[in-house]
Design an enzyme around this catalytic site. Structure first.
Site, PDB file in Angstrom:
ATOM      1  N   GLY A  53      -4.911  -9.119   1.975  1.00  0.00           N
ATOM      2  CA  GLY A  53      -4.515  -9.197   0.572  1.00  0.00           C
ATOM      3  C   GLY A  53      -5.004 -10.503  -0.007  1.00  0.00           C
ATOM      4  O   GLY A  53      -5.367 -11.419   0.736  1.00  0.00           O
ATOM      5  N   CYS A  82      -5.976 -10.167   8.593  1.00  0.00           N
ATOM      6  CA  CYS A  82      -6.242 -11.188   7.577  1.00  0.00           C
ATOM      7  C   CYS A  82      -4.935 -11.739   6.992  1.00  0.00           C
ATOM      8  O   CYS A  82      -4.163 -12.366   7.690  1.00  0.00           O
ATOM      9  CB  CYS A  82      -7.172 -10.607   6.510  1.00  0.00           C
ATOM     10  SG  CYS A  82      -7.942 -11.879   5.494  1.00  0.00           S
ATOM     11  N   TYR A  83      -4.644 -11.486   5.718  1.00  0.00           N
ATOM     12  CA  TYR A  83      -3.379 -11.980   5.149  1.00  0.00           C
ATOM     13  C   TYR A  83      -2.197 -11.482   5.998  1.00  0.00           C
ATOM     14  O   TYR A  83      -1.217 -12.196   6.197  1.00  0.00           O
ATOM     15  CB  TYR A  83      -3.210 -11.489   3.702  1.00  0.00           C
ATOM     16  CG  TYR A  83      -1.866 -11.841   3.113  1.00  0.00           C
ATOM     17  CD1 TYR A  83      -1.637 -13.099   2.556  1.00  0.00           C
ATOM     18  CD2 TYR A  83      -0.814 -10.925   3.138  1.00  0.00           C
ATOM     19  CE1 TYR A  83      -0.389 -13.430   2.037  1.00  0.00           C
ATOM     20  CE2 TYR A  83       0.439 -11.246   2.619  1.00  0.00           C
ATOM     21  CZ  TYR A  83       0.646 -12.505   2.070  1.00  0.00           C
ATOM     22  OH  TYR A  83       1.883 -12.829   1.566  1.00  0.00           O
ATOM     23  N   HIS A 133     -11.871  -8.258   9.513  1.00  0.00           N
ATOM     24  CA  HIS A 133     -11.563  -6.914   9.009  1.00  0.00           C
ATOM     25  C   HIS A 133     -12.221  -5.853   9.881  1.00  0.00           C
ATOM     26  O   HIS A 133     -13.404  -5.569   9.705  1.00  0.00           O
ATOM     27  CB  HIS A 133     -12.070  -6.781   7.570  1.00  0.00           C
ATOM     28  CG  HIS A 133     -11.252  -7.566   6.604  1.00  0.00           C
ATOM     29  ND1 HIS A 133     -10.126  -7.064   6.007  1.00  0.00           N
ATOM     30  CD2 HIS A 133     -11.365  -8.844   6.179  1.00  0.00           C
ATOM     31  CE1 HIS A 133      -9.585  -7.976   5.242  1.00  0.00           C
ATOM     32  NE2 HIS A 133     -10.315  -9.076   5.322  1.00  0.00           N
ATOM     33  N   GLU A 158     -11.845  -2.741   9.758  1.00  0.00           N
ATOM     34  CA  GLU A 158     -11.967  -1.449   9.063  1.00  0.00           C
ATOM     35  C   GLU A 158     -13.295  -1.253   8.341  1.00  0.00           C
ATOM     36  O   GLU A 158     -13.653  -0.132   8.000  1.00  0.00           O
ATOM     37  CB  GLU A 158     -10.803  -1.275   8.082  1.00  0.00           C
ATOM     38  CG  GLU A 158     -10.786  -2.203   6.871  1.00  0.00           C
ATOM     39  CD  GLU A 158     -10.170  -3.575   7.136  1.00  0.00           C
ATOM     40  OE1 GLU A 158     -10.062  -3.973   8.313  1.00  0.00           O
ATOM     41  OE2 GLU A 158      -9.826  -4.266   6.161  1.00  0.00           O
ATOM     42  N   SER A 168     -11.075  25.183 -10.148  1.00  0.00           N
ATOM     43  CA  SER A 168     -12.158  24.620 -10.946  1.00  0.00           C
ATOM     44  C   SER A 168     -13.502  24.882 -10.287  1.00  0.00           C
ATOM     45  O   SER A 168     -14.544  24.681 -10.877  1.00  0.00           O
ATOM     46  CB  SER A 168     -11.952  23.113 -11.080  1.00  0.00           C
ATOM     47  OG  SER A 168     -12.127  22.502  -9.816  1.00  0.00           O
ATOM     48  N   GLY A 169     -13.458  25.315  -9.015  1.00  0.00           N
ATOM     49  CA  GLY A 169     -14.696  25.473  -8.271  1.00  0.00           C
ATOM     50  C   GLY A 169     -15.025  24.220  -7.479  1.00  0.00           C
ATOM     51  O   GLY A 169     -15.892  24.216  -6.628  1.00  0.00           O
ATOM     52  N   GLY A 170     -14.299  23.141  -7.743  1.00  0.00           N
ATOM     53  CA  GLY A 170     -14.486  21.895  -6.988  1.00  0.00           C
ATOM     54  C   GLY A 170     -13.909  22.039  -5.583  1.00  0.00           C
ATOM     55  O   GLY A 170     -13.212  23.008  -5.283  1.00  0.00           O
ATOM     56  N   VAL A 171     -14.221  21.057  -4.726  1.00  0.00           N
ATOM     57  CA  VAL A 171     -13.835  21.153  -3.319  1.00  0.00           C
ATOM     58  C   VAL A 171     -12.309  21.209  -3.157  1.00  0.00           C
ATOM     59  O   VAL A 171     -11.780  22.065  -2.434  1.00  0.00           O
ATOM     60  CB  VAL A 171     -14.392  19.946  -2.520  1.00  0.00           C
ATOM     61  CG1 VAL A 171     -13.974  20.029  -1.063  1.00  0.00           C
ATOM     62  CG2 VAL A 171     -15.900  19.896  -2.633  1.00  0.00           C
ATOM     63  N   ASP A 172     -11.599  20.327  -3.855  1.00  0.00           N
ATOM     64  CA  ASP A 172     -10.164  20.229  -3.603  1.00  0.00           C
ATOM     65  C   ASP A 172      -9.412  21.511  -3.974  1.00  0.00           C
ATOM     66  O   ASP A 172      -8.648  22.044  -3.170  1.00  0.00           O
ATOM     67  CB  ASP A 172      -9.548  19.045  -4.365  1.00  0.00           C
ATOM     68  CG  ASP A 172     -10.229  17.738  -3.999  1.00  0.00           C
ATOM     69  OD1 ASP A 172     -10.866  17.690  -2.923  1.00  0.00           O
ATOM     70  OD2 ASP A 172     -10.149  16.774  -4.782  1.00  0.00           O
ATOM     71  N   SER A 173      -9.654  21.993  -5.192  1.00  0.00           N
ATOM     72  CA  SER A 173      -8.898  23.186  -5.589  1.00  0.00           C
ATOM     73  C   SER A 173      -9.341  24.398  -4.772  1.00  0.00           C
ATOM     74  O   SER A 173      -8.530  25.277  -4.467  1.00  0.00           O
ATOM     75  CB  SER A 173      -9.001  23.451  -7.089  1.00  0.00           C
ATOM     76  OG  SER A 173     -10.309  23.765  -7.465  1.00  0.00           O
ATOM     77  N   SER A 174     -10.609  24.438  -4.359  1.00  0.00           N
ATOM     78  CA  SER A 174     -11.068  25.567  -3.548  1.00  0.00           C
ATOM     79  C   SER A 174     -10.392  25.580  -2.184  1.00  0.00           C
ATOM     80  O   SER A 174      -9.928  26.610  -1.711  1.00  0.00           O
ATOM     81  CB  SER A 174     -12.578  25.512  -3.324  1.00  0.00           C
ATOM     82  OG  SER A 174     -13.253  25.474  -4.536  1.00  0.00           O
ATOM     83  N   LYS A 201     -10.554  12.660   1.225  1.00  0.00           N
ATOM     84  CA  LYS A 201     -11.596  13.623   0.839  1.00  0.00           C
ATOM     85  C   LYS A 201     -12.330  14.206   2.065  1.00  0.00           C
ATOM     86  O   LYS A 201     -12.567  15.405   2.140  1.00  0.00           O
ATOM     87  CB  LYS A 201     -12.600  12.933  -0.080  1.00  0.00           C
ATOM     88  CG  LYS A 201     -13.551  13.875  -0.749  1.00  0.00           C
ATOM     89  CD  LYS A 201     -12.908  14.452  -1.969  1.00  0.00           C
ATOM     90  CE  LYS A 201     -13.803  15.401  -2.704  1.00  0.00           C
ATOM     91  NZ  LYS A 201     -13.149  15.904  -3.917  1.00  0.00           N
TER      92      LYS A 201
END
Ligand code: XMP
Length: 512
Positions: free
Chosen positions: A56, A83-84, A170, A172, A224-230, A368
């Site tokens: 942070g 770190c922090y 870090h 990550e 919507s045809g997008g990945v998430d809603s599909s 995602k």
């Protein structure tokens, strides 16, 4: 749902916090980002196998610096401070943190003690990303030093008995070589996780829970045809079959052939109850004469909801409404906020006049990439699962100025040629987003012996992992040449093609 092993990530405001959660999950352990001031009771209740303190921007001596209660170290739960997070651990446990004269930044050699469980399988010298000004000058009692750099005496520390670990670097970020292995060692060697978080287990558990929750009640989903809603729709279809009704509002602003493809996959391959509403005319009417990008977004977002509401009224009362919310939305709305550059309307925002009792968000806990893996797990075709991001307002924000039917047709054709050539040359996996823009600029050209006065198409292609920053893609000239030549030859009303060579920042990915 069956309880997965859990790692809690206490958010102290660092910019890489989401990445930490992702790395943990890449090691097959479920993780959640929570506010740094989460109560001790809540932590006990969640029974985490381990806790990570993020980095942070604050200094532990700052007046309002974020701090967690000291009792956290008495819970017997392993903790890794980054770190922090490490500095805070040291500060609260009686060590000393000091401000250095100079900031240490970059991928730097860290000499470590590889007999520590945290560094199992590492060499003595490793390159990790350091980014700090404060450093740990004196470690608390009971701790050992297990790493240093040329300028930072305590780059890694441990208290084996209490299972407390701190690292100044870090792990990550990608710049830290094998950084994920440090995280993995913490999870497996120290927290004793077994790694029970997989997409197969997620899909199985979700289907079971959704079945139990919904039973034979009606559920509505805006597609919507997008990945998430599909992915959300297909997951629900698996759980409740025909009790799921999907409404696909086709605003006419999708790419060439896309709406038909969505309809085909959902109806033919999954036999989903799908209502497609062809609403292009309505949207174009509302957009007529509108040139301001934010206004376009607003109109499209609102009109989408209106159409959805009208259709859902025909269905009558439903019990559940599906939302394609994913984990970054949850983190971002609950924690820190950055300034609004674009309003990023996700078409399909929450309707006010749909008669439903409860919202269901089956992907709420997923990043995602996990949504995509879930899609593959559900047998979805790769071209749907790996679709590049596409803005909710669609091609409307890729047509600069007023949107008209004619301009839409020009853009769809040009964009389709660009995408086809990128795929033909195998670049579709390395370029993260690429598309054409119809600029509002008309210029003079010559075709045959004739003067032309036609539109300029711009091509945009970016390489990025988070879409918050990105660099323009160095597409080979021969490919650009081919795309340009095909567009001016095959698409009427275009006589010039330009390539956008700005990165983000200072430009954004979309032009509007
Ligand atoms: P910018 O243009 O802000 O875009 O650099 C970053 C990413 O967000 C997408 N984008 C949107 N997505 N609604 C969306 O759902 C929007 O209004 C919107 N505007 C931009 C863009 O395609 C890129 O992936």
């Amino acid at each position: 749902m069956k309880e997965n092993e859990l790692i809690l990530i206490l958010d102290f405001g660092g910019q890489y916090n989401q990445l930490i959660a992702r790395r943990v999950r890449e090691c097959n352990v479920y993780s959640e980002v929570v506010p740094y001031d989460i109560s001790i009771e809540k932590i006990r209740e969640r029974k985490p196998k381990g806790i990570i303190f993020t980095g942070g921007p604050a200094s532990v001596y700052g007046e309002n610096s974020p701090k967690c209660p000291k009792e956290i170290f008495e819970l017997g739960i392993p903790i890794l401070g980054i770190c922090y997070g490490m500095q805070l651990m040291v500060h609260l446990l009686g060590g000393n943190v000091k401000k250095a004269d100079k900031r240490e930044y970059g991928t730097i050699d860290v000499e470590i003690n590889n007999t520590s469980l945290l560094f199992e399988t590492f060499e003595n010298k490793n390159k990790f990303l350091m980014s700090h000004t404060d450093y740990v000058e004196k470690i608390p009692e009971g701790f050992q030093n297990i790493g240093h750099t040329e300028t930072c005496p305590n780059a890694a520390i441990e208290n084996q008995d209490k299972k407390l670990y701190g690292i100044q670097f870090h792990p990550e970020v990608n710049n830290s070589i094998n950084g994920t292995v440090v995280i993995k060692n913490f999870l497996y060697n120290i927290c004793k996780c077994t790694g029970d978080w997989t997409m197969t287990s997620f899909v199985d558990e979700s289907i079971k829970t959704l079945k139990e929750k919904i039973k034979d009640k009606k559920t509505l989903c805006a597609l919507s045809g997008g990945v998430d809603s599909s992915v959300a729709a297909i997951l629900l279809n698996r759980a409740i079959g025909k009790n799921l009704i999907c409404i696909f509002v086709d605003h006419g602003l999708l790419r060439k052939n896309e709406a038909d493809e969505v309809e085909r996959v959902f109806k033919e391959e999954y036999d989903i109850n799908l209502i497609r509403v062809n609403a292009k005319e309505r949207f174009l009417e509302k957009l007529s004469g509108v040139t301001e990008p934010e206004k376009k977004r607003k109109i499209i977002g609102e009109e989408f909801i209106r159409v959805f509401e009208e259709e859902s009224r025909k269905i009558g009362e439903v019990d559940f409404l599906v939302q394609g919310t994913i984990y970054p939305d949850v983190i971002e709305s609950g924690l820190g906020k950055s300034s609004v550059i674009k309003s990023h309307h996700n078409v399909g925002g929450l309707p006010e006049h749909v008669n439903f009792k409860q919202i269901i968000e089956p992907l709420r806990s997923l990043f995602k990439d996990e949504v995509r893996k879930t899609g593959l797990e559900l047998g979805m075709p790769e071209n749907l699962v790996f679709r590049q991001p596409f803005p909710g307002p669609g091609l409307a924000i890729r047509i600069i100025g007023e949107v008209t039917d004619k301009k839409l047709e020009i853009l769809k054709e040009a964009d389709s040629i660009f995408r086809e050539e990128i795929a033909n040359h195998g670049l579709h996996k390395s370029i993260n987003q690429y598309f054409a823009i119809l600029t509002n600029l008309k210029t003079v050209g010559v075709m045959g012996d004739e003067r032309t006065y036609d539109y300029t198409i711009a091509l945009r292609a970016v390489e990025t992992t988070d879409f918050m920053t990105g660099i323009w893609s160095k597409i080979p000239y021969e490919i650009l040449e081919k795309v340009s030549s095909r567009i001016v030859n095959e698409v009427p009303n275009v006589n010039r093609v330009v390539y956008d060579i700005t990165s983000k920042p200072p430009a954004t990915i979309e032009w509007e």
